[in-house]
Design a protein around this motif. Sequence first.
Motif, PDB file in Angstrom:
ATOM      1  N   PHE A 132       0.876  -1.326   0.020  1.00  0.00           N
ATOM      2  CA  PHE A 132      -0.033   0.165  -0.057  1.00  0.00           C
ATOM      3  C   PHE A 132       0.973   1.141  -0.031  1.00  0.00           C
ATOM      4  O   PHE A 132       0.464   2.093  -0.832  1.00  0.00           O
ATOM      5  CB  PHE A 132      -0.793   0.078   1.144  1.00  0.00           C
ATOM      6  N   LYS A 133       1.966   1.186   0.527  1.00  0.00           N
ATOM      7  CA  LYS A 133       3.000   2.376   0.576  1.00  0.00           C
ATOM      8  C   LYS A 133       3.357   2.363  -0.825  1.00  0.00           C
ATOM      9  O   LYS A 133       3.473   3.573  -1.260  1.00  0.00           O
ATOM     10  CB  LYS A 133       4.183   1.895   1.464  1.00  0.00           C
ATOM     11  N   VAL A 174      -6.640  -1.135  -5.473  1.00  0.00           N
ATOM     12  CA  VAL A 174      -6.789  -1.505  -4.133  1.00  0.00           C
ATOM     13  C   VAL A 174      -7.858  -2.602  -4.382  1.00  0.00           C
ATOM     14  O   VAL A 174      -7.963  -3.701  -3.912  1.00  0.00           O
ATOM     15  CB  VAL A 174      -7.379  -0.705  -3.072  1.00  0.00           C
ATOM     16  N   ALA A 175      -9.133  -1.975  -5.038  1.00  0.00           N
ATOM     17  CA  ALA A 175      -9.934  -3.071  -5.333  1.00  0.00           C
ATOM     18  C   ALA A 175      -9.508  -4.344  -5.993  1.00  0.00           C
ATOM     19  O   ALA A 175     -10.240  -5.381  -5.857  1.00  0.00           O
ATOM     20  CB  ALA A 175     -11.105  -2.416  -6.324  1.00  0.00           C
ATOM     21  N   MET A 176      -8.637  -4.099  -6.812  1.00  0.00           N
ATOM     22  CA  MET A 176      -8.258  -5.301  -7.766  1.00  0.00           C
ATOM     23  C   MET A 176      -7.238  -6.190  -6.749  1.00  0.00           C
ATOM     24  O   MET A 176      -7.305  -7.449  -6.938  1.00  0.00           O
ATOM     25  CB  MET A 176      -7.324  -4.753  -8.777  1.00  0.00           C
ATOM     26  N   MET A 183      -1.199  -1.472 -13.477  1.00  0.00           N
ATOM     27  CA  MET A 183      -1.465  -0.155 -12.509  1.00  0.00           C
ATOM     28  C   MET A 183      -0.125   0.618 -12.214  1.00  0.00           C
ATOM     29  O   MET A 183       0.234   1.548 -12.396  1.00  0.00           O
ATOM     30  CB  MET A 183      -2.469  -0.253 -11.479  1.00  0.00           C
ATOM     31  N   MET A 184       0.846  -0.524 -11.487  1.00  0.00           N
ATOM     32  CA  MET A 184       1.987  -0.162 -11.161  1.00  0.00           C
ATOM     33  C   MET A 184       2.926   0.226 -12.369  1.00  0.00           C
ATOM     34  O   MET A 184       3.790   0.978 -12.288  1.00  0.00           O
ATOM     35  CB  MET A 184       2.663  -1.302 -10.069  1.00  0.00           C
ATOM     36  N   HIS A 185       2.707  -0.383 -13.362  1.00  0.00           N
ATOM     37  CA  HIS A 185       3.412  -0.238 -14.428  1.00  0.00           C
ATOM     38  C   HIS A 185       3.148   1.068 -15.301  1.00  0.00           C
ATOM     39  O   HIS A 185       4.320   1.933 -15.480  1.00  0.00           O
ATOM     40  CB  HIS A 185       3.349  -1.367 -15.646  1.00  0.00           C
ATOM     41  N   GLN A 213      -2.039   2.904   5.070  1.00  0.00           N
ATOM     42  CA  GLN A 213      -1.696   1.551   5.025  1.00  0.00           C
ATOM     43  C   GLN A 213      -2.223   0.585   6.028  1.00  0.00           C
ATOM     44  O   GLN A 213      -2.449  -0.666   5.572  1.00  0.00           O
ATOM     45  CB  GLN A 213       0.019   1.644   5.077  1.00  0.00           C
ATOM     46  N   MET A 214      -2.205   1.078   7.418  1.00  0.00           N
ATOM     47  CA  MET A 214      -2.423  -0.059   8.398  1.00  0.00           C
ATOM     48  C   MET A 214      -4.050  -0.213   8.125  1.00  0.00           C
ATOM     49  O   MET A 214      -4.637  -1.281   8.202  1.00  0.00           O
ATOM     50  CB  MET A 214      -2.281   0.641   9.670  1.00  0.00           C
TER      51      MET A 214
END
Length: 464
Positions: A281-282, A354-356, A339-341, A291-292
């Motif tokens: 999450f970070k 987050v949903a994925m 998404m990160m790419h 994150q928590m």
Amino acid sequence: MKDSMQTVTTEAHPKAAAVFIGLLGALAGLMFGLDIGVISGAEQFIKTDFGISDTMLEHIVSWMMLGAAVGALAGGWMAKSLGRKRSLLLGSFIFVVASVLCGAAWSVNVLLAGRLILGISIGMLSFTAPIYLAEIAPENIRGSMVSLYQLMITIGIFVAYLSDLAFSYSGNWHWMLGIIAIPGALFFVGIFSLPDSPRWLMMRGRKEEATRVLLRLRGNPKIVEQEEQEIAAQLRIPQHGWQMFLQNSNFRRSVGLGVLLQIVQQFTGMNVVMYYAPIIFKDMGYQKEAQMVFTAIVGLANVLATFIAIWLVDRWGRKPILYTGFTVMAIGMAVVGSMMHLGIHSHTEQIFTVAMLLLFIVGFAMSAGPLIWILCSEVQPINGRDFGIALSTLTNWVANFVVGATFLTLLNSFGHAQTFWLYAGFNVIFIAITGLLVPETKNITLEFIERNLMAGKPLRKIGQ
């Protein structure tokens, strides 16, 4: 003795008794889940407090799995020699001691030792609990009862995440790690009320005790007599454990399937998320408090989705659920990697990612999470069940160790998007493995499965 047997025989709800005993036995999974969840929230505080590198953090996370591999091996011998109940008692006692040690850790070396000992207890419990549940359950609810073990793992993870969230405001990782000794102590006390496995009692020649336990669990003397006859017939086969593995190629097939299934479960990528959720999450751009919170949401999704498996496993069957789960997990991991790419720049993109990730969690919790444990306990013949499940459980922890010890390294060297794509690709492969090798065992007795296995039927057909 006669009077007590009559009292048990007339019990109004024998299935309710079996479910209650199964629920208490499945609390071993709670210990497992608490330890998985608690280290996730403590990692960043431990790293800051001790000033350690990502590599050392991987060691702190993964040494628990290394200990669990040892515990799984010991669990095989203890479950056979001491019995399922005594093995659960010893494992829970070690869990309490090790949790206190981790909570009091004043150096990295002490923490590593505590994590290693904690792992030994988890390995013992993770071996003993599924086999115990499989052996006390009627075949028509066996899948649901063994799924209780996985449900307890997910509840343990969620509870640990909530505890981590509460202690995160002060950053007190000592309490994060130590507080799980309390439920461990309660579980230890509760085990004293459990009966021993009737199959194990018959293996030790204690037939009268086995009859009393079966009457308590089944209620119907005719069903008890039939089940005793089936167990006795299997016990007459003069092969055991390692000797059986060397001498019988059909047993080697079932052991090989159990080993493969545990590798499959670990390389879905689920424990990557469980151990390193706040770090993931970070990477999505969230600050520490968020994150928590999202980590706790992951734990909640894991719990709720496990109810899907419990509801479907004895209705829909094992294979359809696995097909669905692996497909959902492949999609979830692939989209998170994409998404990160592409880059996560807006709040909408964050929420979508987050949903994925939550979609991936649901896919695992409704399928590979509980079903792998169910199948590993179902496909092993009775005289080799301890050996077969011990070896598959050992494999689970070795694969778990590999996953836990390499994820941060993969992120740093292979790339964030590429790492998630890798796990997505694994899940696609697991769809094919399910079709080629996994049997459908819904509503089939363990003895029927064994007969088909020993007759040389293909693995995917031993439940037919």
